[in-house]
Write a protein that holds these residues in place. Sequence first.
Motif, PDB file in Angstrom:
ATOM      1  N   GLU A  29     -13.812 -27.575  16.511  1.00 24.20           N
ATOM      2  CA  GLU A  29     -12.591 -28.379  16.680  1.00 24.20           C
ATOM      3  C   GLU A  29     -12.801 -29.502  17.670  1.00 24.20           C
ATOM      4  O   GLU A  29     -12.414 -30.642  17.436  1.00 24.20           O
ATOM      5  CB  GLU A  29     -11.461 -27.485  17.192  1.00 24.20           C
ATOM      6  CG  GLU A  29     -10.726 -26.837  16.084  1.00 24.20           C
ATOM      7  CD  GLU A  29      -9.438 -26.232  16.579  1.00 24.20           C
ATOM      8  OE1 GLU A  29      -8.856 -25.480  15.817  1.00 24.20           O
ATOM      9  OE2 GLU A  29      -9.023 -26.512  17.731  1.00 24.20           O
ATOM     10  N   SER A  30     -13.415 -29.136  18.773  1.00 25.22           N
ATOM     11  CA  SER A  30     -13.569 -30.106  19.844  1.00 25.22           C
ATOM     12  C   SER A  30     -14.498 -31.247  19.414  1.00 25.22           C
ATOM     13  O   SER A  30     -14.165 -32.428  19.570  1.00 25.22           O
ATOM     14  CB  SER A  30     -14.113 -29.379  21.060  1.00 25.22           C
ATOM     15  OG  SER A  30     -14.431 -30.277  22.050  1.00 25.22           O
ATOM     16  N   ALA A  42     -12.825 -33.249  16.391  1.00 22.23           N
ATOM     17  CA  ALA A  42     -11.773 -34.184  16.779  1.00 22.23           C
ATOM     18  C   ALA A  42     -12.355 -35.334  17.597  1.00 22.23           C
ATOM     19  O   ALA A  42     -11.891 -36.462  17.519  1.00 22.23           O
ATOM     20  CB  ALA A  42     -10.705 -33.468  17.585  1.00 22.23           C
ATOM     21  N   GLY A  43     -13.365 -35.030  18.372  1.00 23.88           N
ATOM     22  CA  GLY A  43     -13.920 -36.048  19.245  1.00 23.88           C
ATOM     23  C   GLY A  43     -14.738 -37.093  18.504  1.00 23.88           C
ATOM     24  O   GLY A  43     -14.780 -38.252  18.902  1.00 23.88           O
ATOM     25  N   SER A 100      -8.495 -38.343  14.517  1.00 22.66           N
ATOM     26  CA  SER A 100      -8.537 -37.092  15.263  1.00 22.66           C
ATOM     27  C   SER A 100      -7.372 -36.182  14.906  1.00 22.66           C
ATOM     28  O   SER A 100      -7.352 -35.028  15.304  1.00 22.66           O
ATOM     29  CB  SER A 100      -8.520 -37.394  16.752  1.00 22.66           C
ATOM     30  OG  SER A 100      -7.716 -38.525  17.011  1.00 22.66           O
ATOM     31  N   GLN A 144      -7.993 -32.674  13.324  1.00 18.20           N
ATOM     32  CA  GLN A 144      -8.535 -31.573  14.121  1.00 18.20           C
ATOM     33  C   GLN A 144      -8.286 -30.206  13.466  1.00 18.20           C
ATOM     34  O   GLN A 144      -9.194 -29.406  13.316  1.00 18.20           O
ATOM     35  CB  GLN A 144      -7.894 -31.609  15.502  1.00 18.20           C
ATOM     36  CG  GLN A 144      -8.393 -30.520  16.441  1.00 18.20           C
ATOM     37  CD  GLN A 144      -7.903 -30.750  17.871  1.00 18.20           C
ATOM     38  OE1 GLN A 144      -7.206 -31.716  18.156  1.00 18.20           O
ATOM     39  NE2 GLN A 144      -8.290 -29.884  18.763  1.00 18.20           N
TER      40      GLN A 144
END
Lengths: 307, 402
Positions: A259-260, A263-264, A276, A279
Amino acid sequence: MDIFLQQILNGLVQGSVYALVALGYTMVYGILGLINFAHGEVVMVGAMVALTVSQLLLATGLPPLLVLLIALMVAAAACMVLGYGIERIAYRPLRNAPRLAPLITAIGVSIVLQNLAMIFWGREYHAFPQLLPNGLHTLGGAVINDVQLIIMLVALLMMTGLMLLVHRTRLGRAMRAVAENPSAAMLMGVDINRVISVTFMLGSALAAVAGIMVSANYGIVHYYMGSILGLKAFTAAVLGGIGNLRGAMLGGVLLGLIESLGAGYIGDLSGGFFGSNYQDVFAFFVLIAVLIFRPSGLLGERVAERA
Amino acid sequence: MSYKHLSLSLAVLLAATLVACGKSGTSATTPATPEVNSGASDVSVVKIGASAPLTGPQAHIGKDNENGTRMAIEDANAKGVIIGGKKVRFELLSEDDQTDPKTATIVAQKLVDAKVSGVIGHLNSGTTIPASRIYSDNGIPQISPSATAVTYTAQGFKTAFRVMANDGQQGKVLGEFAAKTLGAKKIAVLDDRTAYGQGLADEFIKSAQANGAQIVTHEYTTDKAVDFTAVLTSIKGKKPDLVFFGGMDPQGAPMLKQLKTLALDVKFMMGDGGYTPKFIENAGAASEGAYASLPGVPLDHMPGGKDFSQRYEAKFKQPIQLYAPYCYDAVNVMIAAMQKAGSADPAKYLPELAKVEYDGVTARITFDDKGDLMGGAITLYQVQQGKWQPLQTMGGGPAAAH
């Protein structure tokens, strides 16, 4: 590079929370073959109880850390009672019913709990008091605060403790026996009702801890918080292989990282085509992909087939 | 086979979601009083519909809307309103739209079927716009107290009104303030992908760029999210000096907190969705120095603002969150038009509503030919010592002159 490291740290913190909640799903599934959809709501109740207790205690002027410990114990106790109650009322009478029945009561329990919490605690966002130190640490350009460090540490400790319990104690052996074959376990003198109740209570206590950690991290508590967290944690459990404790941990941490990083970087990688806001989609996309290629999850399901 | 159970579980979960969507038309508060048009008393009942999210993340703002509307209706009933020579009692039908565009249309149909004379709502632009078609098709006047997206009144519906400046005006003022007054050179923009958040962010970007600022990135989130660390980290890599968020306070408060946790030392700015006491409460110390705007003049400067907020707090035992005074005015504007027309029949009082002139709590309310508030002022606020303090009021013609 520091941004990449920061995303990894973000993912690890998020993943630790998912992993803790996922353990609750996987324990119950491992033993009963049932997805306890009310588990996310137990997380929420844990956070809410902790909120009320800490608000009451902070007014008396106790030191914050002591308040946190008491709130943690009260919340864990409340959740254990709740977990026991849910199993006793909604699942046990249906243990020999078709599989669909307890699934539906699970969803029912979840809706009931959410609405009760809305009536009891109100429908607004509550600010969770800051009970933990909040200092920032720099780590190779990335920043992490005390709360996040504590989250990872606590998650690690709880998971290790649970592994030891399941694989090293008499109770753990009983749990594994019930998971493998309930009737045979009963014939061997294992009190399966007791083992199942204890499993629910353990999972609920973990949920309470997770609830408090999420609240401390975001500083916000809401009656709605359990549903999406529960869904993510369930995804994590399935990703790692539901029914498998190590799988739940791996799944949780992986999901946090996916996820991190997703999204990043998705915006930059797709040239702005995907934003983003995808996510959440990312997490479920990975879930679908894993289920197609490895239906039993990454670490597979280790519970033997039941006749 | 265990994963067979799993797929079964997934199927049930899916079904449950569908059921949840299906039941969403149910109302949170339904005063199911039958129409008392008895010949014995001369009091006729006029139903006024209201809709806002009463559950979910924005429930506190939705409840605030409902309170404002309810207060206006109870005040009118206590005063005793006469329409066309007949005594009238107003009745509130409040429905929960869950901030969901789909649910909003179900709720709108429900209100139409209940034969309401007018609708106060909805709260969000994303729900107001799809619902407005249904009200328009049935000729029911609709006054939104808070939907600010430009599109709402640009669809050509005769029945759509709002008592608040729109995002075209708001985004322009915000962008100008960010680039000129605050001197921001590199701005990162985030929005929650709702009609409101997206619309406001787009207007803000246009205005900020026109005033010489550079938009370094435009990132997105949703109106249900609580974790923004990943997006904020990626924003941090772009080194902005100001972050603008088009969205509401349930996201804004934790977002600002996480911004500080990531040691991202920038100015933070929102539109009207951030201007709530809850925002400060939930963001805590991190909220200090944050900016937000609100169409209209500050409550203290409103013609009847002080008195209204005192009465509101006495009645509901909580401070005003956001739009309650606008809801209060929306009801009263509607009643004023009904009185002028001498009828609560939508077809009869709608023309009067279009040319109404009413001195409300928030401003002097008149509508332009699209149904937008004429001369709507915009005020910028900053959190100072844990309170929203007005910085300056921009725009606004005679409406703000009180």
